[in-house]
Design a protein around this motif. Structure first.
Motif, mmCIF file in Angstrom:
data_model
loop_
_atom_site.group_PDB
_atom_site.id
_atom_site.type_symbol
_atom_site.label_atom_id
_atom_site.label_comp_id
_atom_site.label_asym_id
_atom_site.label_seq_id
_atom_site.Cartn_x
_atom_site.Cartn_y
_atom_site.Cartn_z
ATOM 1 N N ALA A 63 -10.870 -7.772 -8.946
ATOM 2 C CA ALA A 63 -10.974 -6.504 -9.673
ATOM 3 C C ALA A 63 -11.100 -5.332 -8.706
ATOM 4 N N GLY A 64 -11.851 -5.525 -7.629
ATOM 5 C CA GLY A 64 -11.998 -4.465 -6.636
ATOM 6 C C GLY A 64 -10.684 -4.142 -5.947
ATOM 7 N N ARG A 65 -9.907 -5.191 -5.625
ATOM 8 C CA ARG A 65 -8.615 -4.952 -4.983
ATOM 9 C C ARG A 65 -7.661 -4.209 -5.924
ATOM 10 N N ASP A 66 -7.652 -4.615 -7.201
ATOM 11 C CA ASP A 66 -6.793 -3.932 -8.167
ATOM 12 C C ASP A 66 -7.170 -2.458 -8.291
ATOM 13 N N THR A 67 -8.458 -2.199 -8.335
ATOM 14 C CA THR A 67 -8.913 -0.818 -8.451
ATOM 15 C C THR A 67 -8.508 0.002 -7.238
ATOM 16 N N MET A 68 -8.679 -0.561 -6.047
ATOM 17 C CA MET A 68 -8.312 0.167 -4.833
ATOM 18 C C MET A 68 -6.811 0.428 -4.780
ATOM 19 N N THR A 69 -6.012 -0.507 -5.291
ATOM 20 C CA THR A 69 -4.570 -0.289 -5.325
ATOM 21 C C THR A 69 -4.222 0.913 -6.188
ATOM 22 N N ALA A 90 15.498 1.123 -13.367
ATOM 23 C CA ALA A 90 14.358 1.488 -12.519
ATOM 24 C C ALA A 90 13.971 0.333 -11.623
ATOM 25 N N ARG A 91 13.450 0.676 -10.454
ATOM 26 C CA ARG A 91 12.922 -0.317 -9.508
ATOM 27 C C ARG A 91 11.515 0.074 -9.138
ATOM 28 N N LEU A 92 10.582 -0.850 -9.300
ATOM 29 C CA LEU A 92 9.180 -0.618 -8.974
ATOM 30 C C LEU A 92 8.761 -1.611 -7.901
ATOM 31 N N PRO A 93 8.515 -1.145 -6.670
ATOM 32 C CA PRO A 93 8.125 -2.066 -5.601
ATOM 33 C C PRO A 93 6.807 -2.764 -5.897
ATOM 34 N N ARG A 124 6.272 9.558 -12.574
ATOM 35 C CA ARG A 124 5.409 8.374 -12.641
ATOM 36 C C ARG A 124 5.897 7.292 -11.676
ATOM 37 N N ILE A 125 7.213 7.030 -11.670
ATOM 38 C CA ILE A 125 7.777 5.974 -10.825
ATOM 39 C C ILE A 125 7.640 6.337 -9.354
ATOM 40 N N ALA A 126 7.789 7.630 -9.029
ATOM 41 C CA ALA A 126 7.680 8.057 -7.634
ATOM 42 C C ALA A 126 6.288 7.795 -7.076
ATOM 43 N N VAL A 127 5.275 7.800 -7.933
ATOM 44 C CA VAL A 127 3.910 7.506 -7.488
ATOM 45 C C VAL A 127 3.847 6.145 -6.813
ATOM 46 N N TYR A 128 4.637 5.202 -7.311
ATOM 47 C CA TYR A 128 4.613 3.832 -6.789
ATOM 48 C C TYR A 128 5.735 3.569 -5.785
ATOM 49 N N GLY A 129 6.430 4.612 -5.345
ATOM 50 C CA GLY A 129 7.490 4.443 -4.363
ATOM 51 C C GLY A 129 8.760 3.859 -4.949
ATOM 52 N N GLY A 130 8.930 3.940 -6.265
ATOM 53 C CA GLY A 130 10.114 3.393 -6.906
ATOM 54 C C GLY A 130 11.175 4.449 -7.147
ATOM 55 N N ASP A 131 12.238 4.074 -7.829
ATOM 56 C CA ASP A 131 13.308 5.013 -8.120
ATOM 57 C C ASP A 131 13.865 4.739 -9.512
ATOM 58 N N LEU A 135 1.048 -8.323 -12.968
ATOM 59 C CA LEU A 135 1.454 -7.111 -12.275
ATOM 60 C C LEU A 135 0.269 -6.186 -12.091
ATOM 61 N N PRO A 136 0.288 -5.346 -11.051
ATOM 62 C CA PRO A 136 -0.726 -4.292 -10.961
ATOM 63 C C PRO A 136 -0.733 -3.471 -12.245
ATOM 64 N N ALA A 137 -1.909 -3.107 -12.697
ATOM 65 C CA ALA A 137 -2.041 -2.479 -14.014
ATOM 66 C C ALA A 137 -1.176 -1.230 -14.155
ATOM 67 N N GLY A 138 -1.163 -0.375 -13.141
ATOM 68 C CA GLY A 138 -0.380 0.854 -13.234
ATOM 69 C C GLY A 138 1.111 0.600 -13.338
ATOM 70 N N ILE A 139 1.611 -0.374 -12.583
ATOM 71 C CA ILE A 139 3.032 -0.714 -12.636
ATOM 72 C C ILE A 139 3.374 -1.329 -13.981
ATOM 73 N N ASP A 140 2.472 -2.137 -14.507
ATOM 74 C CA ASP A 140 2.700 -2.752 -15.822
ATOM 75 C C ASP A 140 2.846 -1.672 -16.895
ATOM 76 N N VAL A 141 1.957 -0.682 -16.860
ATOM 77 C CA VAL A 141 2.037 0.420 -17.831
ATOM 78 C C VAL A 141 3.328 1.216 -17.631
ATOM 79 N N THR A 142 3.690 1.476 -16.372
ATOM 80 C CA THR A 142 4.897 2.250 -16.076
ATOM 81 C C THR A 142 6.150 1.544 -16.590
ATOM 82 N N ALA A 143 6.225 0.230 -16.399
ATOM 83 C CA ALA A 143 7.385 -0.524 -16.889
ATOM 84 C C ALA A 143 7.502 -0.401 -18.402
ATOM 85 N N TYR A 144 6.384 -0.484 -19.081
ATOM 86 C CA TYR A 144 6.396 -0.317 -20.540
ATOM 87 C C TYR A 144 6.903 1.078 -20.906
ATOM 88 N N ARG A 145 6.426 2.100 -20.206
ATOM 89 C CA ARG A 145 6.823 3.475 -20.515
ATOM 90 C C ARG A 145 8.327 3.674 -20.307
#
Length: 270
Positions: free
Chosen positions: A106-112, A263-266, A241-248, A168-178
């Motif tokens: 949980a700590g690692r996910d939060t720091m990510t 879309a591609r999310l690293p 939103r995608i640029a936050v994660y270095g995606g395109d 998946l990391p929580a933020g990327i999971d939400v972004t993919a849904y969006r």
């Protein structure tokens, strides 16, 4: 003969003067029209820029709220698991170790999430306290209800998943849904009896999301969706939103009709 020439001259001179005056009037009218078009184009460009800035601000505020929910959830898990580990540390060391491992994850996910988002987002100008929406954040695990709603509204949707699904990391999971949500919503808004195909591909180091929709073709005389309908603001927010994660993100009209959103999310290798 001289009388005829004088008569012709008396007719031609006023006629030529009238033609010249008409040409001058037409030129001035054309110049006024061109100036009006130029001013209108400038105003439309300013409106588009303002709409794009507003979309970025709205998306950042929404990401901030989602970040709050993600971090709050992970910290809550850490507190509960740490308390459980303390209770059984002396008597049940294996269970304590498992609880501490959950705290670490949980700590690692939060720091990510913090590494991706902290310092980038502006506070919510509306002053919302974040408690108005207590529902879980949408993720790919909740894609089926979204697809069912879209299909019920009149747009058939086929979903394909390739690769080995994994957490998946929580933020990327939400972004993919969006991404899927925005693409399907636009397709439903502009579609005329078409359909949509959603592909989620779990690659080694990236999550790839593609949404293909059908619709009127510009090659066969079909009318394209109207411009300036708000879809651009949604795509602007997605790119932010995608640029936050270095995606395109690549979104464009298909020659055969409809649209393609890709879309591609690293994903961090671990």
């Amino acid at each position: 003969m001289e009388t005829v020439a004088l008569a012709l001259g008396g007719v031609l001179v006023p006629a030529c003067a009238a033609v010249v005056a008409l040409a001058i009037a037409l030129r001035r009218a054309r110049q006024r029209h061109e100036r009006a078009l130029g001013e209108r184009g400038w105003l439309l460009e300013r409106e588009r820029e303002a709409a794009a800035h507003a979309a970025v601000g709205e998306e950042r505020a929404r990401i901030a709220r989602e970040l709050h929910d993600i971090v709050s959830h992970n910290v809550s898990v850490m507190i509960v698991q740490a308390g459980a580990a303390r209770e059984v540390l002396a008597t049940m060391p294996e269970e304590a170790a498992a609880a501490l491992a959950a705290v670490e994850r949980a700590g690692r996910d939060t720091m990510t999430e913090l590494r991706h988002l902290l310092g980038l987002l502006a506070p919510d100008a509306g002053g919302a306290d974040g408690n108005s929406d207590l529902a879980p954040q949408p993720t790919l695990a909740r894609l089926t209800p979204l697809v069912d709603r879209i299909a019920f509204a009149g747009l058939p949707v086929e979903v394909r998943v390739s690769g080995e699904p994994r957490p998946l990391p929580a933020g990327i999971d939400v972004t993919a849904y969006r991404i899927v949500q925005e693409a399907l919503t636009n397709a439903l808004k502009h579609g005329t009896g078409g359909k949509a195909e959603v592909t989620i591909r779990y690659a080694a180091h990236a999550l790839r999301v593609e949404v293909l929709t059908t619709g009127p073709s510009v090659l066969t005389g079909g009318a394209p969706p109207p411009a300036g309908d708000g879809a651009g603001r949604g795509l602007t927010g997605l790119r932010e939103r995608i640029a936050v994660y270095g995606g395109d993100l690549d979104a464009r009209r298909r020659l055969g009709g409809g649209y393609r959103v890709r879309a591609r999310l690293p994903l961090d290798a671990s």
